[in-house]
Design an enzyme around this catalytic site. Structure first.
Site, PDB file in Angstrom:
ATOM      1  N   ASP A   1      38.353  56.511  40.604  1.00  8.54           N
ATOM      2  CA  ASP A   1      38.047  58.009  40.784  1.00  8.54           C
ATOM      3  C   ASP A   1      37.000  58.313  41.735  1.00  8.54           C
ATOM      4  O   ASP A   1      35.731  58.230  41.105  1.00  8.54           O
ATOM      5  CB  ASP A   1      37.753  58.154  39.298  1.00  8.54           C
ATOM      6  CG  ASP A   1      37.862  59.837  38.987  1.00  8.54           C
ATOM      7  OD1 ASP A   1      38.264  60.580  39.902  1.00  8.54           O
ATOM      8  OD2 ASP A   1      37.367  60.153  37.615  1.00  8.54           O
TER       9      ASP A   1
ATOM     10  N   GLU B   1      32.700  67.225  42.238  1.00  9.55           N
ATOM     11  CA  GLU B   1      33.715  67.321  41.176  1.00  9.55           C
ATOM     12  C   GLU B   1      33.333  66.994  39.899  1.00  9.55           C
ATOM     13  O   GLU B   1      33.827  67.479  38.799  1.00  9.55           O
ATOM     14  CB  GLU B   1      34.825  66.834  41.714  1.00  9.55           C
ATOM     15  CG  GLU B   1      36.278  67.185  40.991  1.00  9.55           C
ATOM     16  CD  GLU B   1      36.397  66.281  39.687  1.00  9.55           C
ATOM     17  OE1 GLU B   1      37.461  66.409  38.859  1.00  9.55           O
ATOM     18  OE2 GLU B   1      35.695  65.307  39.607  1.00  9.55           O
ATOM     19  N   GLU B   2      32.626  65.817  39.745  1.00 11.04           N
ATOM     20  CA  GLU B   2      32.252  65.065  38.455  1.00 11.04           C
ATOM     21  C   GLU B   2      31.339  65.919  37.494  1.00 11.04           C
ATOM     22  O   GLU B   2      31.143  65.576  36.406  1.00 11.04           O
ATOM     23  CB  GLU B   2      31.804  63.888  38.808  1.00 11.04           C
ATOM     24  CG  GLU B   2      32.833  62.813  39.429  1.00 11.04           C
ATOM     25  CD  GLU B   2      33.888  62.602  38.319  1.00 11.04           C
ATOM     26  OE1 GLU B   2      34.195  62.833  37.163  1.00 11.04           O
ATOM     27  OE2 GLU B   2      34.795  61.601  38.750  1.00 11.04           O
TER      28      GLU B   2
END
EC number: 3.4.17.-
Length: 451
Positions: free
Chosen positions: A171, A203-204
């Site tokens: 990821d 994004e995280e």
């Protein structure tokens, strides 16, 4: 395996990759196939050198290795971003470095998205996107081979089963690497294909990169793209939809006092606890009893009380307490869920004005999102995690699609069950299968939009 017999092919592969910046030479991948076949027929137990040789001789696996070796925890994506810019420019891509957060006074802290496309086709119709950032902590890149049960199949297929570990190995650097190789290989056969790549930051955490791109001129009005393929760990399945997300903080105020005389103070923890107990059940109780709805497609909504902070010492009555809560929404109406939460807290605390709710993400939250799954040959599933796809808002227009809308897909290698964990890892086979999967999605997108 005899390394000497492979050396000319390896040199040919490396030379072709470095000498020509444009990936317009289909033969350059042929030596890799020979290497794969010979690697998979080795009967002696592979050693560390054998594993490294497999990585070194594969454009895909070596790119993935180089990406994972960069520590790119959210907020620190610049180094891996600079590497990707150089990599893509060397392969005849026009790269637009989209500054999301400018450099600080000492040159630190710059954050940027990468928007890239072949110099020959400046207006992408199919866009592949993933993210460069990872969650903490950084875990170094490593190679391993799962223990064999002694079968002939295991001894012959050891190459496919090489386990590549490290933070971001799944990821989402697995998606980044396989998307890039899919685009390069597709361009070898279709040099004028209007393809684009978008790699974002943040994004995280908060989706800041995709939010910035969505609001920028690069997200054209009307859209030039007719298809966007998002890369996340989906176990090589197409995702038909993922849950939404709602963050909030619930706080309580009290009055400090000596713990031997608690009646002289007011415990913020005692005020907060009834609300937390109630919240912890909201996804499990019937809707008619005040629970949070789910959906037939995505199942139950889920709630997680992820962090609790209170007080300053065990012998002091706590004057403050707060908890951070995340709801994964299977239900489409975010405002309705906020009403359910507010009512539950009010009832649990008997309307205590010292207990308050602060909604995250400027109070917006994210509803569930649907994706297209109209390409044959893929498994289809739903996922409980959220992505930054929610932030990409298309302007009105068809994007060149005869159906009058932009198609979106969510697909990628690796499992979410190991992403973010200490055992984050992916196999060689998954990475290589993902390249084929992305090319299949690209081909289907162009076929669907033939004029």
């Amino acid at each position: 395996m005899k390394v000497s017999s492979l050396l000319p092919s390896v040199l040919l592969l490396v030379g072709a990759t470095r000498a020509s910046p444009h990936p317009a030479q289909p033969p350059q991948q042929q030596p890799l196939n020979n290497i794969i076949e010979e690697s998979n027929t080795q009967t002696n137990p592979p050693n560390k050198h054998d594993l490294e040789h497999v990585i070194d001789t594969s454009p895909l696996l070596s790119l993935h290795r180089d990406l994972v070796k960069f520590e790119s925890i959210s907020g620190n994506e610049a180094d891996v971003g600079d590497f990707l810019i150089q990599y893509l420019q060397a392969r005849d891509f026009k790269v637009e470095k989209q500054i999301v957060v400018p450099k600080g006074p000492k040159g630190q802290g710059e954050r940027f998205n990468i928007y890239a496309y072949p110099n020959s086709t400046p207006e992408p119709r199919v866009l592949l996107s993933s993210h460069m950032d990872t969650v903490p902590p950084y875990i170094p890149y490593s190679l391993d081979l799962p223990s064999s049960n002694g079968s002939t199949t295991d001894s012959l297929n050891w190459r496919d089963n090489i386990l590549i570990a490290g933070r971001g190995s799944v990821d989402a650097k697995a998606s980044v690497a396989s998307q890039i190789l899919a685009v390069l290989e597709y361009l070898q056969l279709h040099p004028e294909a209007p393809l684009g790549l978008l790699f974002v930051v943040g994004e995280e955490v908060d989706g800041i990169g995709m939010q910035y791109f969505s609001q920028s001129e690069l997200n054209t009005s009307p859209p030039t793209v007719h298809t966007v393929i998002f890369g996340e760990p989906t176990e090589l399945a197409l995702v038909s939809g993922h849950k939404g997300s709602l963050f909030f903080k619930i706080s309580a105020k009290g009055k400090a006092a000596h713990s031997g005389y608690p009646w002289l103070g007011q415990s913020a923890v005692s005020a907060l606890l009834p609300a937390l107990v109630k919240l912890d059940t909201l996804a499990d109780i019937p809707v008619e009893d005040g629970g949070i709805p789910g959906s037939e497609k995505l199942g139950k909504s889920t709630i997680n009380i992820g962090r609790i902070d209170a007080g300053i010492a065990s012998n002091v009555v706590p004057a403050s307490a707060e908890a951070s809560v995340n709801i994964r929404l299977a239900y489409h109406d975010v405002e309705k869920v906020k009403e359910i939460v507010t009512k539950a807290v009010d009832e649990a605390t008997n309307g205590d004005e010292n207990v308050t709710i602060e909604w995250g993400n400027k109070g917006k939250g994210h509803a569930p999102i649907d994706f297209d799954t109209d390409v044959d040959g893929f498994k289809v599933m739903t996922v409980n995690y959220a992505t930054d796809a929610w932030y990409l808002k298309f302007h009105e227009g068809s994007g060149g699609s005869p159906e009058g809308r932009v198609h979106t897909y969510l697909y990628g290698p690796g499992s979410i069950f190991v992403a973010h964990g200490a055992d984050e890892a992916i196999t060689v086979r998954d990475l290589e299968d993902a390249v084929s999967g992305y090319k299949k999605l690209i081909e289907a997108a162009f076929e669907r939009n033939k004029v």
